[in-house]
Write a protein that holds these residues in place. Sequence first.
Motif, PDB file in Angstrom:
ATOM      1  N   LEU A 607      30.269  26.220  15.571  1.00 59.56           N
ATOM      2  CA  LEU A 607      29.419  26.884  16.552  1.00 59.56           C
ATOM      3  C   LEU A 607      28.913  25.895  17.600  1.00 59.56           C
ATOM      4  CD1 LEU A 607      27.367  29.286  14.240  1.00 59.56           C
ATOM      5  CD2 LEU A 607      29.117  29.922  15.900  1.00 59.56           C
ATOM      6  N   GLN A 608      28.535  24.694  17.176  1.00 54.08           N
ATOM      7  CA  GLN A 608      28.049  23.682  18.115  1.00 54.08           C
ATOM      8  C   GLN A 608      29.166  23.219  19.048  1.00 54.08           C
ATOM      9  OE1 GLN A 608      26.308  20.543  15.772  1.00 54.08           O
ATOM     10  NE2 GLN A 608      24.311  21.560  15.627  1.00 54.08           N
ATOM     11  N   ALA A 609      30.375  23.087  18.504  1.00 60.21           N
ATOM     12  CA  ALA A 609      31.503  22.603  19.303  1.00 60.21           C
ATOM     13  C   ALA A 609      31.810  23.533  20.466  1.00 60.21           C
ATOM     14  CB  ALA A 609      32.731  22.440  18.417  1.00 60.21           C
ATOM     15  N   PHE A 610      31.658  24.833  20.240  1.00 65.30           N
ATOM     16  CA  PHE A 610      31.977  25.787  21.302  1.00 65.30           C
ATOM     17  C   PHE A 610      30.750  26.177  22.122  1.00 65.30           C
ATOM     18  CE2 PHE A 610      35.586  26.359  18.415  1.00 65.30           C
ATOM     19  CZ  PHE A 610      36.629  26.279  19.323  1.00 65.30           C
ATOM     20  N   ALA A 611      29.565  25.778  21.657  1.00 63.33           N
ATOM     21  CA  ALA A 611      28.342  26.128  22.394  1.00 63.33           C
ATOM     22  C   ALA A 611      28.081  25.176  23.553  1.00 63.33           C
ATOM     23  CB  ALA A 611      27.148  26.129  21.439  1.00 63.33           C
ATOM     24  N   MET A 612      28.473  23.910  23.408  1.00 68.09           N
ATOM     25  CA  MET A 612      28.206  22.896  24.431  1.00 68.09           C
ATOM     26  C   MET A 612      29.527  22.447  25.061  1.00 68.09           C
ATOM     27  SD  MET A 612      26.095  21.065  26.166  1.00 68.09           S
ATOM     28  CE  MET A 612      24.542  21.210  25.282  1.00 68.09           C
ATOM     29  N   LEU A 613      29.727  22.773  26.342  1.00 70.07           N
ATOM     30  CA  LEU A 613      30.971  22.392  27.008  1.00 70.07           C
ATOM     31  C   LEU A 613      30.912  20.930  27.438  1.00 70.07           C
ATOM     32  CD1 LEU A 613      31.653  25.473  29.327  1.00 70.07           C
ATOM     33  CD2 LEU A 613      32.400  25.092  26.965  1.00 70.07           C
ATOM     34  N   PRO A 614      32.060  20.223  27.393  1.00 71.92           N
ATOM     35  CA  PRO A 614      32.101  18.867  27.951  1.00 71.92           C
ATOM     36  C   PRO A 614      31.767  18.884  29.446  1.00 71.92           C
ATOM     37  CG  PRO A 614      34.048  19.317  26.618  1.00 71.92           C
ATOM     38  CD  PRO A 614      33.338  20.622  26.801  1.00 71.92           C
ATOM     39  N   GLU A 615      31.460  17.738  29.982  1.00 74.25           N
ATOM     40  CA  GLU A 615      31.056  17.626  31.386  1.00 74.25           C
ATOM     41  C   GLU A 615      32.288  17.507  32.282  1.00 74.25           C
ATOM     42  OE1 GLU A 615      28.503  14.452  34.095  1.00 74.25           O
ATOM     43  OE2 GLU A 615      28.039  14.669  31.950  1.00 74.25           O
ATOM     44  N   MET A 616      32.362  18.346  33.343  1.00 73.84           N
ATOM     45  CA  MET A 616      33.501  18.295  34.248  1.00 73.84           C
ATOM     46  C   MET A 616      33.305  17.161  35.258  1.00 73.84           C
ATOM     47  SD  MET A 616      35.338  21.291  36.513  1.00 73.84           S
ATOM     48  CE  MET A 616      34.044  21.467  37.746  1.00 73.84           C
ATOM     49  N   LYS A 617      34.136  16.120  35.163  1.00 67.99           N
ATOM     50  CA  LYS A 617      34.085  14.994  36.095  1.00 67.99           C
ATOM     51  C   LYS A 617      35.062  15.176  37.249  1.00 67.99           C
ATOM     52  CE  LYS A 617      30.996  12.417  34.072  1.00 67.99           C
ATOM     53  NZ  LYS A 617      29.736  12.064  34.770  1.00 67.99           N
ATOM     54  N   MET A 618      36.152  15.876  36.982  1.00 67.28           N
ATOM     55  CA  MET A 618      37.158  16.167  38.000  1.00 67.28           C
ATOM     56  C   MET A 618      37.692  17.571  37.720  1.00 67.28           C
ATOM     57  SD  MET A 618      39.318  12.613  37.565  1.00 67.28           S
ATOM     58  CE  MET A 618      40.104  12.660  39.145  1.00 67.28           C
ATOM     59  N   THR A 619      38.210  18.236  38.734  1.00 68.27           N
ATOM     60  CA  THR A 619      38.855  19.521  38.479  1.00 68.27           C
ATOM     61  C   THR A 619      40.188  19.259  37.775  1.00 68.27           C
ATOM     62  OG1 THR A 619      40.103  19.571  40.553  1.00 68.27           O
ATOM     63  CG2 THR A 619      37.845  20.467  40.588  1.00 68.27           C
ATOM     64  N   PRO A 620      40.717  20.243  37.063  1.00 59.68           N
ATOM     65  CA  PRO A 620      42.027  20.054  36.433  1.00 59.68           C
ATOM     66  C   PRO A 620      43.107  19.630  37.425  1.00 59.68           C
ATOM     67  CG  PRO A 620      40.961  21.982  35.532  1.00 59.68           C
ATOM     68  CD  PRO A 620      40.098  21.513  36.671  1.00 59.68           C
ATOM     69  N   HIS A 621      43.047  20.174  38.645  1.00 54.28           N
ATOM     70  CA  HIS A 621      44.026  19.803  39.670  1.00 54.28           C
ATOM     71  C   HIS A 621      43.907  18.312  40.029  1.00 54.28           C
ATOM     72  CE1 HIS A 621      46.572  20.178  43.242  1.00 54.28           C
ATOM     73  NE2 HIS A 621      45.634  19.540  43.917  1.00 54.28           N
ATOM     74  N   GLN A 622      42.687  17.852  40.253  1.00 51.28           N
ATOM     75  CA  GLN A 622      42.483  16.434  40.589  1.00 51.28           C
ATOM     76  C   GLN A 622      42.944  15.527  39.452  1.00 51.28           C
ATOM     77  OE1 GLN A 622      38.297  16.727  41.304  1.00 51.28           O
ATOM     78  NE2 GLN A 622      38.506  17.012  43.522  1.00 51.28           N
ATOM     79  N   MET A 623      42.672  15.943  38.225  1.00 55.87           N
ATOM     80  CA  MET A 623      43.066  15.120  37.083  1.00 55.87           C
ATOM     81  C   MET A 623      44.585  15.057  36.946  1.00 55.87           C
ATOM     82  SD  MET A 623      42.000  13.143  34.689  1.00 55.87           S
ATOM     83  CE  MET A 623      43.490  12.171  34.725  1.00 55.87           C
ATOM     84  N   PHE A 624      45.250  16.180  37.183  1.00 57.63           N
ATOM     85  CA  PHE A 624      46.707  16.159  37.070  1.00 57.63           C
ATOM     86  C   PHE A 624      47.324  15.252  38.130  1.00 57.63           C
ATOM     87  CE2 PHE A 624      50.977  18.034  37.882  1.00 57.63           C
ATOM     88  CZ  PHE A 624      51.538  17.690  36.662  1.00 57.63           C
ATOM     89  N   GLN A 625      46.734  15.253  39.320  1.00 59.86           N
ATOM     90  CA  GLN A 625      47.241  14.361  40.370  1.00 59.86           C
ATOM     91  C   GLN A 625      47.119  12.904  39.939  1.00 59.86           C
ATOM     92  OE1 GLN A 625      48.964  15.532  43.047  1.00 59.86           O
ATOM     93  NE2 GLN A 625      48.631  17.430  41.900  1.00 59.86           N
ATOM     94  N   GLN A 626      46.029  12.569  39.253  1.00 62.88           N
ATOM     95  CA  GLN A 626      45.871  11.205  38.747  1.00 62.88           C
ATOM     96  C   GLN A 626      46.900  10.902  37.662  1.00 62.88           C
ATOM     97  OE1 GLN A 626      43.978   9.008  40.273  1.00 62.88           O
ATOM     98  NE2 GLN A 626      43.486  10.714  41.649  1.00 62.88           N
ATOM     99  N   GLN A 627      47.217  11.909  36.876  1.00 62.75           N
ATOM    100  CA  GLN A 627      48.222  11.709  35.838  1.00 62.75           C
ATOM    101  C   GLN A 627      49.600  11.480  36.450  1.00 62.75           C
ATOM    102  OE1 GLN A 627      49.349  13.565  31.478  1.00 62.75           O
ATOM    103  NE2 GLN A 627      48.011  14.723  32.807  1.00 62.75           N
ATOM    104  N   VAL A 628      49.903  12.237  37.504  1.00 60.96           N
ATOM    105  CA  VAL A 628      51.179  12.059  38.203  1.00 60.96           C
ATOM    106  C   VAL A 628      51.281  10.651  38.793  1.00 60.96           C
ATOM    107  CG1 VAL A 628      52.533  12.815  40.194  1.00 60.96           C
ATOM    108  CG2 VAL A 628      51.480  14.514  38.686  1.00 60.96           C
TER     109      VAL A 628
END
Length: 719
Positions: A607-628
């Motif tokens: 319940l705790q794992a799904f109650a608190m979302l991690p902090e978004m530092k970058m959008t998924p699109h920005q992160m994928f560009q960094q991965q590329v």
Amino acid sequence: MNIIAIMGPHEVFYKDQPIRELHDALITQGFQLIYPKNADDLLKLIEHNPRICGVIFDWDEYSLDLCSEINQLNEYLPLYAFINTHSSLDVSINEMRMALWFFEYALNAADDIAQRIRQYTDEYIDTITPPLTRALFTYVKEGKYTFCTPGHMAGTAFQKSPVGTLFYDFFGANTLKADISISVTELGSLLDHTGPHLEAEEYVARTFGAEQSYMVTNGTSTSNKIVGMYAAPAGSTVLIDRNCHKSLTHLLMMSDLVPIWLKPTRNPLGILGGIPQQEFTKESIALKVAQTEHASWPVHAVITNSTYDGLLYNTQYIKETLDVPSIHFDSAWVPYTNFHPIYAGKSGMSGERTPGKVIYETQSTHKLLAAFSQASLIHIKGDYDEQTFNEAYMMHTTTSPNYSIVASIETAAAMLRGNPGKRLINRSVERALHFRREVQRLREECDGWFFDIWQPEAVGEAECWPIEPGDDWHGFTDADHDHMYLDPIKVTILTPGMSEQGVMADEGIPAALVAKFLDERGVVVEKTGPYNLLFLFSIGIDKTKAMSLLRGLTEFKRSYDLNLRVKNMLPDLYAEDPDFYRTMRIQMLAQGIHTLIRQHDLPRLMLQAFAMLPEMKMTPHQMFQQQVKGNVETVDISELVGRVSANMILPYPPGVPLVMPGEMITEASRPVLDFLLMLCTIGEHYPGFETDIHGATLNEEGRYLVRVLKTERPEEFRN
């Protein structure tokens, strides 16, 4: 489809000889004839044998009553009534709409009558065959020589190779002949929506209650991306269900969007709940926008309906409450909601248009209907730009579609039309209800323990059960009234060890053990939770399969109570590590895993794992560009705190994302990592029970490795 049922007259001599002559004439026409004993036998035969293509009967003996009963089963089935000069023909205009033809008893007329019956049979087959499928069948029968793709040329190439002949013989001639080129103009175009393809889309839209439908040949994963690419321009903000399928995460990686998450609930069993009503309000969304960097008012929303575990929304509330121009219901798991009254108001296409909004619904036609894998549909209700939408459609659709997949989509729709379709879905619901009652009965009759089932105490007539506030059975403490409903065909079996309220028992049987036992006996579970197993009672489930599952559950109880050795009860598991499992018995294994789960206090942790979302530092699109660009590195999963995840991290079970690309686990969201580590721990202690974590790689040393952003200062890469 050449079976004719004959209900001949009983003990009427002058009628016998014409029927004998007709029998011979129909055999010459290629029909197979059967003679039911009475009307009840006939009706049962029609209900359970869809190859019957006509019924011949004596009008004086059976008349309209029999016609009406047959019509309730299949209103398209041709009926042939034999009359004499004294027969009364009191037939109303409505009754004349039946597929009913009259013939007189007469000698030497059989050949002409048989020819008519052949003609009406062909018309019947033509009526029930949808347009694209009919055109494809016709093309295959014509046997044209083509000098275009595909290269196997209707299977000819396979027959020139030893291994190719094995392939040809396995799949059959028609399968390969139906694999044709988009150059075949008489079938129209899937991409341009012309000819039989256009007719098929219109046919599907009428069947599913949509204004417009699109057929997709690469699954609902692709359908979701098509809708998202059209509905949300780059730079815009979208509302997305955190329960989303990973295809929607991939959409966010492909398109430069700012996601705002709609946070659903969980119960202590780990069953996926829905998004609370409060999350859909304008005030709640305004607060999320204010708290999200670079966010603006959302232009689009995506809701998963139903959840993996079978919870459906009151969709009218969402349509009326969400203040966005378009709403997409990802209904991959419920393509049948338009065909049974218990699902009214619980699907995207339910009801009329929503003023000022466009409603999309995507469905996996292959998941619970009778279409080939990768078959999917997009339904639309509301005004949209067809040309721009089709650009998004073509962006994700091959120029060489598999026509068999397309035809299977259309055929799955055709199977649901009219009374035969309603009966098909109703039978599926009734079979699931019967199975539920059988589990309840066995539980009441059993000595000691038996499996339970996640449902209200009283299972009466067919309905979707409301998740009402205050009810104990579902385990959702903050449920909303008239908001979510459990689909009866999604059957969740509970194993001993944890209550719906999350109270851990001293002893328990983790569901993974039962799943392995069933798998070794040919019964495959759809989803396995800590103490629950999900089974889908689709239209393809029959009594034999349902009984095999019931037998498997009772055999597990018997074997468990005898405390058999793991080697004898789970030979495939034993083969994973014979030294470890050599002397172990099943109860020792079950209690060992159960004790580990208790030590980690799984209900609280989950319940705790799904109650608190991690902090978004970058959008998924920005992160994928960094991965590329290669700005990522690999670390042990235990080192995730303070690092930005490069990939989506999704443990199965429960099968929904815990961490999105560009998100960072902080001390506040540390329960997310603790939950992941707990899942890893079970596999470390017990070979064969390693958790499948998408986005993590399990190496030979048993460590889970994840990819993260190289730098510890993600703001450097925002632009």
